[in-house]
Design an enzyme around this catalytic site. Structure first.
Site, mmCIF file in Angstrom:
data_model
loop_
_atom_site.group_PDB
_atom_site.id
_atom_site.type_symbol
_atom_site.label_atom_id
_atom_site.label_comp_id
_atom_site.label_asym_id
_atom_site.label_seq_id
_atom_site.Cartn_x
_atom_site.Cartn_y
_atom_site.Cartn_z
ATOM 1 N N ASP A 8 25.956 29.613 -53.185
ATOM 2 C CA ASP A 8 25.589 30.249 -54.438
ATOM 3 C C ASP A 8 24.917 31.587 -54.171
ATOM 4 O O ASP A 8 24.438 31.844 -53.088
ATOM 5 C CB ASP A 8 24.592 29.363 -55.196
ATOM 6 C CG ASP A 8 25.291 28.181 -55.834
ATOM 7 O OD1 ASP A 8 26.525 28.168 -55.844
ATOM 8 O OD2 ASP A 8 24.580 27.288 -56.322
ATOM 9 N N PRO A 41 14.895 63.049 -4.743
ATOM 10 C CA PRO A 41 14.525 63.837 -3.569
ATOM 11 C C PRO A 41 13.751 63.014 -2.540
ATOM 12 O O PRO A 41 13.822 63.291 -1.346
ATOM 13 C CB PRO A 41 13.654 64.969 -4.134
ATOM 14 C CG PRO A 41 13.285 64.548 -5.506
ATOM 15 C CD PRO A 41 14.255 63.536 -5.976
ATOM 16 N N LYS A 86 27.340 32.316 -59.418
ATOM 17 C CA LYS A 86 27.454 32.669 -60.831
ATOM 18 C C LYS A 86 26.097 33.220 -61.229
ATOM 19 O O LYS A 86 25.088 32.607 -60.944
ATOM 20 C CB LYS A 86 27.730 31.415 -61.681
ATOM 21 C CG LYS A 86 29.123 30.872 -61.487
ATOM 22 C CD LYS A 86 29.289 29.597 -62.269
ATOM 23 C CE LYS A 86 28.486 28.491 -61.663
ATOM 24 N NZ LYS A 86 29.126 27.289 -61.275
ATOM 25 N N PRO A 99 14.195 26.495 -51.944
ATOM 26 C CA PRO A 99 13.953 27.582 -52.890
ATOM 27 C C PRO A 99 13.956 28.981 -52.285
ATOM 28 O O PRO A 99 13.917 29.957 -53.025
ATOM 29 C CB PRO A 99 12.558 27.253 -53.430
ATOM 30 C CG PRO A 99 11.912 26.413 -52.382
ATOM 31 C CD PRO A 99 12.993 25.702 -51.649
ATOM 32 N N MET A 130 15.507 28.406 -65.235
ATOM 33 C CA MET A 130 16.351 29.372 -65.962
ATOM 34 C C MET A 130 15.790 29.653 -67.347
ATOM 35 O O MET A 130 16.532 29.851 -68.307
ATOM 36 C CB MET A 130 17.785 28.827 -66.107
ATOM 37 C CG MET A 130 18.431 28.512 -64.778
ATOM 38 S SD MET A 130 20.022 27.696 -64.943
ATOM 39 C CE MET A 130 19.537 25.996 -65.144
ATOM 40 N N ASP A 173 17.701 21.939 -54.775
ATOM 41 C CA ASP A 173 18.360 20.653 -54.568
ATOM 42 C C ASP A 173 19.684 20.655 -55.336
ATOM 43 O O ASP A 173 19.735 21.115 -56.476
ATOM 44 C CB ASP A 173 17.454 19.526 -55.089
ATOM 45 C CG ASP A 173 18.120 18.181 -54.894
ATOM 46 O OD1 ASP A 173 17.981 17.618 -53.795
ATOM 47 O OD2 ASP A 173 18.808 17.705 -55.825
ATOM 48 N N ALA A 231 13.323 23.949 -56.664
ATOM 49 C CA ALA A 231 12.442 25.089 -56.942
ATOM 50 C C ALA A 231 11.087 24.631 -57.489
ATOM 51 O O ALA A 231 10.043 25.145 -57.085
ATOM 52 C CB ALA A 231 13.117 26.035 -57.922
ATOM 53 N N GLY A 288 9.582 32.323 -55.795
ATOM 54 C CA GLY A 288 8.650 31.428 -55.127
ATOM 55 C C GLY A 288 9.032 31.112 -53.698
ATOM 56 O O GLY A 288 10.214 31.112 -53.353
HETATM 57 N N1 SAH Z 1 19.328 23.588 -57.848
HETATM 58 C C1 SAH Z 1 18.236 24.518 -57.950
HETATM 59 C C2 SAH Z 1 18.115 25.121 -59.343
HETATM 60 C C3 SAH Z 1 19.281 25.937 -59.771
HETATM 61 S S1 SAH Z 1 19.034 26.658 -61.346
HETATM 62 C C4 SAH Z 1 16.939 23.840 -57.534
HETATM 63 O O1 SAH Z 1 16.908 22.641 -57.345
HETATM 64 O O2 SAH Z 1 15.939 24.544 -57.385
HETATM 65 C C5 SAH Z 1 18.393 28.225 -60.937
HETATM 66 C C6 SAH Z 1 16.959 28.361 -61.398
HETATM 67 O O3 SAH Z 1 16.084 27.779 -60.427
HETATM 68 C C7 SAH Z 1 16.484 29.777 -61.508
HETATM 69 O O4 SAH Z 1 16.871 30.365 -62.736
HETATM 70 C C8 SAH Z 1 14.989 29.609 -61.441
HETATM 71 O O5 SAH Z 1 14.470 29.151 -62.673
HETATM 72 C C9 SAH Z 1 14.860 28.472 -60.456
HETATM 73 N N2 SAH Z 1 14.567 28.943 -59.088
HETATM 74 C C10 SAH Z 1 15.352 28.793 -58.001
HETATM 75 N N3 SAH Z 1 14.764 29.329 -56.907
HETATM 76 C C11 SAH Z 1 13.593 29.832 -57.319
HETATM 77 C C12 SAH Z 1 12.526 30.520 -56.666
HETATM 78 N N4 SAH Z 1 12.558 30.798 -55.358
HETATM 79 N N5 SAH Z 1 11.459 30.899 -57.406
HETATM 80 C C13 SAH Z 1 11.400 30.625 -58.728
HETATM 81 N N6 SAH Z 1 12.377 29.975 -59.386
HETATM 82 C C14 SAH Z 1 13.467 29.587 -58.698
#
Ligand code: SAH
Length: 477
Positions: free
Chosen positions: A250, A43, A272, A227, A385, A305, A334, A414
């Site tokens: 993975d 308006p 896996k 990690p 693991m 790694d 990790a 972690g």
């Molecule tokens: N290549 C990876 C490991 C693969 S095996 C590396 O270098 O870290 C997978 C295992 O890694 C898991 O079962 C656990 O034990 C560990 N892992 C991976 N990420 C993790 C996280 N954020 N906190 C705690 N453990 C972890």
């Protein structure tokens, strides 16, 4: 995500703006540049609107809004100073399925208008979904300083170049690589610096070179994703993710990390779960090879790694046999990442001179680690693991002479916001872990260094926050 981001082509489309204040004007200034047919209903109308109407860039209806104003509208922006009126018009628009924005009333709006960085034709739009205008503004300021003023011109030049590449380069992949070389290399640097001739000549050379070179061979980059915290990626990992045609990752790779990959890269989860089903190693190798043979840049992305309990070695062996080019980008494993975020130094002059990375899984032949060495004092052992076999690990360590009083800890998820750290001793960790219901993935750390967690924990502890808040306020004030 509550909002779907789009850029709307409004050329020749009717846009209705109800209200003629300051805010409406700001929207109109932007709308004018889109070639929309703008109708303003109000308006009372400020002189700026009159001038614009006189130049023919908008139609004015100096009166109250009536529902038939909505006829044929593609978009409606409501900015009267009466909330109830705004809402009524919004409702009418909704009923006719016309997207509506009510200024400063997110609830009544079907779409919201982002903050923008304007380097036409490059537009960066920022939205916090209405959560925080201050945050959007700060982000905008930062991006403004990052994006050169000539970015828009650069985009126009690239569009021009595109025509030449359509004639001379063989396929989309080749064209993409050519443009990556232009955008990442000296050609765009020169263009942005204003040296257009220099930029053109580099581009011409590169085009000739690409057109005559043999077709690029595919390759596989084995990349460690770290990690979990995406900021723990290396610069090389980020680059590989941005350049990838296809990513095979993975299950463990966090979504935050995947979000950093090139949007158009195909992603295949070949994860896996421990002992569970998934793509077999053989199938993964075959996928890597077949995609690389098609000339693609394949990223094989693994948690942590790739060479630490990641079967990276096996995959590379298969690639080597198939004569596929490969490279490896290491990641933070990790143990390193989780220990850092848990305040547990894996070695320490007073407590540990060595650290072992051990898998909690028995290997395929059922081979066991060297328990005697792991049980020795003065050493740190990190079990990957290992949670499923926690009882077995504890029993073996004790049987090989480890003291039940030796510190032991579990770090779950972690380096992420969900990180949990539980510390105990070898003797008590089993019961504690089952009562605390720790999630996966998780690491078991055994050694005197674990006791340092009580003094060195820094991440997600809350202890620092009061001091930080005070410091922030004084900075802001
Ligand atoms: N290549 C990876 C490991 C693969 S095996 C590396 O270098 O870290 C997978 C295992 O890694 C898991 O079962 C656990 O034990 C560990 N892992 C991976 N990420 C993790 C996280 N954020 N906190 C705690 N453990 C972890």
């Amino acid at each position: 995500m509550n909002y779907f981001p789009v850029f709307f082509d409004l050329t020749g489309q009717k846009v209705l703006v109800v209200g003629a204040g300051e805010v409406a004007l700001r929207k109109i200034v932007l709308l004018e540049r889109t070639g929309a047919i703008i109708t303003v209903v109000a308006p009372q109308i400020a002189p700026e609107f009159m001038q614009r109407a006189a130049c023919g860039s908008l139609n004015l209806a100096i009166r109250e809004f009536v529902p038939s104003d909505l006829d044929d509208s593609r978009l409606v922006i409501v900015a009267t100073s009466h909330r109830a009126v705004n809402r009524w018009i919004a409702k009418l628009s909704e009923a006719r399925a016309i997207p509506v924005n009510v200024v400063d009333d997110r609830e009544a709006s079907r779409f919201i208008v982002p903050a923008i960085i304007d380097r036409d034709p490059v537009l960066v739009a920022i939205s916090t979904g209405g959560a925080s205008p201050v945050l959007a503004r700060r982000l905008r300021e930062r991006l403004e300083t990052l994006i050169p003023k000539r970015f828009g011109d650069l985009a126009l030049w690239l569009r021009e170049l595109r025509k030449a590449t359509l004639e001379r380069l063989r396929d989309t992949q080749e064209r993409r690589r050519f443009f990556e070389a232009i955008v990442d290399g000296p050609a765009s640097r020169r263009f942005i610096a204003g040296d257009l001739r220099g930029a053109r000549s580099i581009a011409q050379q590169l085009l000739a070179l690409t057109a005559s070179a043999p077709r690029a061979a595919g390759e596989v980059t084995l990349v460690g994703a770290g990690p979990g915290d995406p900021e723990l990626l290396t610069l090389k990992a980020l680059r590989a993710l941005q350049d990838a045609d296809i990513i095979l990752h993975d299950r463990l790779v966090s979504r935050d990390v995947l979000d950093l990959a090139r949007r158009d890269a195909a992603r295949i989860c070949v994860g896996k779960s421990a002992g569970g089903a998934g793509t077999t190693q053989r199938e993964i190798n075959d996928l890597l090879i077949s995609h690389a043979r098609l000339g693609r840049r394949v990223v094989r992305l693994k948690g942590g790694d790739p060479f630490i309990f990641g079967r990276g070695g096996e995959e590379l062996e298969a690639l080597a046999r198939a004569e596929i080019n490969f490279s490896v980008v290491p990641g933070i494993t990790a143990a390193a990442g989780c220990a850092a975020y848990a305040g547990i130094p894996l070695t320490h002059r007073d407590y540990a001179h060595s650290v072992s990375f051990v898998t909690g899984h028995a290997d395929s032949q059922g081979k066991e680690p060297d328990w005697r060495a792991l049980a020795k004092p003065g050493a740190t052992a990190v079990f990957y693991m290992g949670l499923a076999r926690l009882e077995h690990i504890v029993e073996r360590l004790l049987a090989h002479g480890a003291s039940p009083a030796r510190p032991a800890g579990i770090i779950a998820q972690g380096t992420t916001a969900q990180q949990r750290v539980i510390t105990a001793t070898i003797g008590t960790i089993g019961t504690l872990a089952s009562s605390a219901k720790v999630g996966s993935p998780a690491l078991l750390v055994v050694g005197d260094v674990v006791a340092l967690h009580s003094t060195l924990a820094w991440f997600n502890t809350g202890a620092a926050s009061e001091a930080d808040a005070a410091a922030d306020l004084s900075r802001a004030g």
